[in-house]
Every structure is written in C-alpha cells, then in structure tokens.
Scaffold this active site. Structure first.
Site, short mmCIF file in Angstrom:
data_model
loop_
_atom_site.label_atom_id
_atom_site.label_comp_id
_atom_site.label_asym_id
_atom_site.label_seq_id
_atom_site.Cartn_x
_atom_site.Cartn_y
_atom_site.Cartn_z
CG HIS A 22 55.14 -20.14 -41.33
ND1 HIS A 22 55.68 -21.02 -42.44
CD2 HIS A 22 56.17 -19.83 -40.64
CE1 HIS A 22 56.85 -21.25 -42.37
NE2 HIS A 22 57.30 -20.63 -40.95
CG PHE B 213 25.44 -47.21 -19.13
CD1 PHE B 213 25.23 -46.72 -20.38
CD2 PHE B 213 26.35 -48.00 -18.80
CE1 PHE B 213 26.18 -47.20 -21.22
CE2 PHE B 213 27.26 -48.59 -19.65
CZ PHE B 213 27.05 -48.28 -21.07
CE LYS C 11 17.99 -56.30 -20.40
NZ LYS C 11 17.64 -55.00 -20.99
#
Length: 489
Positions: free
Chosen positions: A159, A364, A399
C-alpha cells in the site's frame, strides 16, 4: 524449561502452530504478513485513528464505520478528488520515528526472508536493520524489477510508503485501479501465498486486495491450498457492554474465523496482546534450540589425549547433524578441526543437506595486531555465533601462554555471552580446564541455570562431570541431554 500454555483445544491449536511453523522456518519457507495492529502497539494510529478527522468533516464517526476505504473515498468525493489532506494526514501521523516493538524485533531475529505489509511506516525495516540484516524494500512497480545485492530479507509494502504519501493506497479509487498501478504486487503476493506458509499479525482481513488475491488462489487450487496462520486476540467483553452486544460480537468473530478456513488460514487465539509476544518468544526459543554452539580449545588434551578428544568431538558433531540440528563454532584451537570433520562427513553422507545450512564457522582473525580492535572483533564474532543458538556445549578450554598451560578466558567470555542470551549451558566438566570450572558453577546453582527442569536434566548434567579417561562414555549422556533440551520436555 516449559512455558505455561493454555488448555484444551487452544493448547492443541497452539502446539500445532508452533510445530508446523517451526518446520517451515527450518525449511526457509516461512513468511509474515503484518497489519496495522502491530504498528499501533508501537504508537502509530490504526485506520480509524487515521481517518477520524476526515470522518468529522463529513459528519461521520470513524469508530462506527466498517468500510474505511469508502470513508476515504467520501472525503475525495467531497473535495473534488483533491487528496492533499489525506496525504498530509499520513505525513502527520507516520513521520515520527517510533521504535519497533518487541514483536518486530523477534520477527527480525527469526530466519524469515519474506515480509508483506499494508502499513506505511518503516518499523519492519528498522527492526531488520537493527538486527544486522540487509533489507530490500519494495513499494513501487519499479522496485520489483531490481534486487539489492546480498539481501537478507525483502519487505513488500503493497500500500506504499510514508516517503511517498501521494502514492499511498487509501481510497476506493486506489483499490479499483490497483491491478493497473500495482499489478506485479498482486502476482508476487499470489506466488508467495502458494509457495510459503504465512503468519498474519495485526491484520483484520478487511483489505479488498488481499481478499481478491486469496479468492483467486482458492479458485485455482481448491483443496490444495497451503496452510497459513494468523494470531488474533479473542473478543473480550468491554466495560459496560451489554451481554447481548458481547455475544453478537463473539458470534461475528467466530464466523469470520470459520470463513478464513476457506483460504486455509487457521486462527490462533490469545486472550490479551502480551500473549502474542509470549507466543513469538516460544517460537524463537524453539527455533534457537535447533542450533548448538560448540565452544572449545585445547593446547593440552590431558588424560584424554589428542586422538580420543578429537574423536569425541567429531562423533558429537556427526550426531548433532544426524539429528538435523545446526552447529555454530568459533573454530577453537585443537577442537575446531574435529567439529568440521564430524559435521562435514555427516552432511556429505546425504545429498539433501548442505554445509552452509547446517554448519556455521567463524575462525577468529588472530592476525589483528591492535589489542583493542582484536578484542572488539572477537566479541562481535562471539555474539553473532551465540545469538543463533539455543544450546551451548563447552569442551576443555585451555591455551598455551609462554611455557604454561592456562584456562581459556575466551571460553569464559563465550559462557557469559551465552548466559546473557538465555542459552542452555552444557559444560562437559570431565574434559577439564575451563569446562570443569564452568561445570562446577552450573551444577552448584542448577535451579538458576535450568529453572523448572525435569530431574533427568540434573542427573545427565552431573554425569558429564564424572572423571573418565574414555570420553566416548560421555557421548551418550551428552546427546540425551541435548535431546531433552531440544524437545523442551
């Protein structure tokens, strides 16, 4: 874990909708049609509100009129077809930049690529863009002939748009000429209604254009129309309303509901508008549970050893894909490769699946030298991956820093982000390192992390922390737990 649901037939209808529309979402066959009701909740006027001033100048009351298209035409008839006032009304009422509602935001997060609306505002587009999606908006025939590169969603405004109020569809004249001025929109909507399952929200089904299109589809496909749904508020008794008036309105609503079934549109009733948001949240929640985020990293594999650990992760990934679940992962050191191996092997075992559909990986970018920029990028990566999922599994999490092995702070960050976004958190404590720390945290405060969970969830989660040198013994309990969380039972 379970959200409260209505009882009886309403319960069955709601569950049927959630189950079937979820399947359409997963198959990329879902679409949405948004009406004025959704914009009214954001602070915009509906049609009676828009035309109230026009009605007064004609000596009428917009709240008593059922044919508002005719009301707009009456105004044009009395003003020698000058529509300046109508255009100005649109500018006055829709130029203010309202914020999308929570319902808009939920819809924008779902994997819906096709939006149709009769609204002039830009709430849908704003919600999609805020969610990082590229939007291709179409409200002229010329727009239909072009395609925005890399688009994530298409918004068809049948519309018109507030930026061009003079071209908005408002009056009987506009509707009667619609097949000439907007014929391709009719064709496009007809095609989508045939191919996709629509959810109608905030829509009253009084629009002549949609009625015409649905009638043509019904005449063509007869008993083979696609299933659609609409969510509507059940008629409540107004304060001071007479019983006879209320019963009349209730009867009318029931008849309209039955009539919509001619077009295979099933109505899901709610008792109040906040329940619509609850229903959409439930839909989103169930969709997200179909995606599992795997967080893991390992510089030291401990007593499990590298081979057994990688085999465990690969088998887990294969099993998740086999259950038709999606996997997201940040390709953690020492773990990410096994995720890829297991997932891809299972995906390629059938021709009906593709890697892009069931596996989302984000390695990453460790080469970013600026620490602030690197951290900012890492956080954005994690947010985008985790936001897609409903379940997060944590494996190991360590890590190497210098000559030492330390717990992975990245896994801690992913755990906190997942917790903020309401994911079910499943640390495999027996794998050690950060996962053991997170497992202790979750099991000690189990009721906060898993409110209203059945006893088997606690038992299965606690079993994932029992020490073992054979990780394959944990695979069965882990998959059982994911099954429970995915099904919500």
């Amino acid at each position: 874990m379970k959200r409260p649901k209505p009882s009886g037939q309403a319960d069955r209808d709601t569950e049927d909708f959630l189950s079937k529309y979820l399947k359409e979402l997963n198959a990329d066959n879902a679409a949405v049609f948004v009406g004025a009701g959704l914009s009214k909740a954001a602070g915009y006027v509906d049609w009676p509100g828009l035309l109230s001033e026009v009605a007064q100048t004609l000596g009428l009351d917009a709240s008593k009129e059922t044919d508002l298209v005719a009301l707009a035409q009456y105004h044009l008839n009395s003003n020698a077809t000058n529509r300046h006032q109508l255009s100005q009304l649109l500018i006055d009422e829709f130029s203010d930049l309202k914020a999308p509602t929570e319902n808009h935001e939920i819809l924008a997060r779902l994997p819906i690529r096709t939006f149709w609306t009769t609204n002039y505002d830009r709430l849908i587009e704003k919600a999609l863009e805020a969610g990082g999606k590229r939007v291709d908006t179409k409200y002229t025939q010329e727009h239909l002939a072009t395609t925005r590169r890399g688009r994530d969603a298409v918004v068809y405004k049948m519309h018109g748009d507030i930026e061009h109020p003079d071209k908005a569809i408002l009056s009987k004249d506009d509707y009667e000429r619609y097949h000439q001025t907007h014929g391709p929109f009719t064709t496009a909507l007809s095609g989508d209604l045939v191919e996709k399952t629509f959810l109608f929200l905030g829509f009253s089904f009084t629009d002549p254009n949609l009625d015409f299109i649905m009638s043509r589809i019904r005449a063509t496909f007869t008993n083979h129309q696609r299933q659609h749904y609409c969510i509507a508020r059940r008629r409540a008794r107004f304060k001071g309303e007479k019983e006879a008036e209320y019963q009349y309105a209730l009867t009318k609503q029931n008849l309209v509901t039955q009539d919509l079934m001619r077009f295979n549109i099933k109505t899901i009733f709610v008792d109040d508008f906040p329940q619509i948001t609850t229903l959409l949240k439930t839909l989103e929640d169930r969709y997200r549970r179909r995606t599992v985020f795997i967080s893991g990293s390992a510089a030291d594999y401990g007593s499990w050893g590298q081979g057994a650990t990688e085999e465990f992760v690969a088998k887990l990934s294969r099993a998740l894909i086999e259950k038709d679940l999606r996997i997201t992962s940040g390709f953690g050191v020492g773990i990410g490769g096994a995720v890829v191996t297991g997932a891809v092997q299972q995906i390629y075992s059938t021709r009906q699946r593709s890697v892009d559909e069931q596996l989302v990986l984000r390695p990453f970018p460790i080469g970013i030298k600026d620490p602030d920029e690197r951290q900012k990028t890492f956080t954005r990566y994690r947010v985008e991956l985790i936001a897609q999922a409903g379940i997060a599994v944590f494996v190991m999490g360590n890590k190497k820093v210098g000559a030492s092995i330390v717990t992975a702070d990245g896994m801690r960050s992913e755990f906190e982000l997942a917790k903020e976004r309401g994911l079910f958190l499943v640390p495999v404590g027996a794998s050690g390192s950060m996962s053991a720390e997170l497992w202790n945290e979750v099991t000690k405060d189990f009721d906060r992390f898993f409110p209203s969970a059945p006893p088997k969830v606690r038992k299965l989660l606690e079993g994932l922390g029992e020490p073992t040198d054979k990780p394959e013994t944990l695979l069965g309990p882990l998959l059982d737990l994911i099954n429970v969380l995915t099904s919500g039972t």
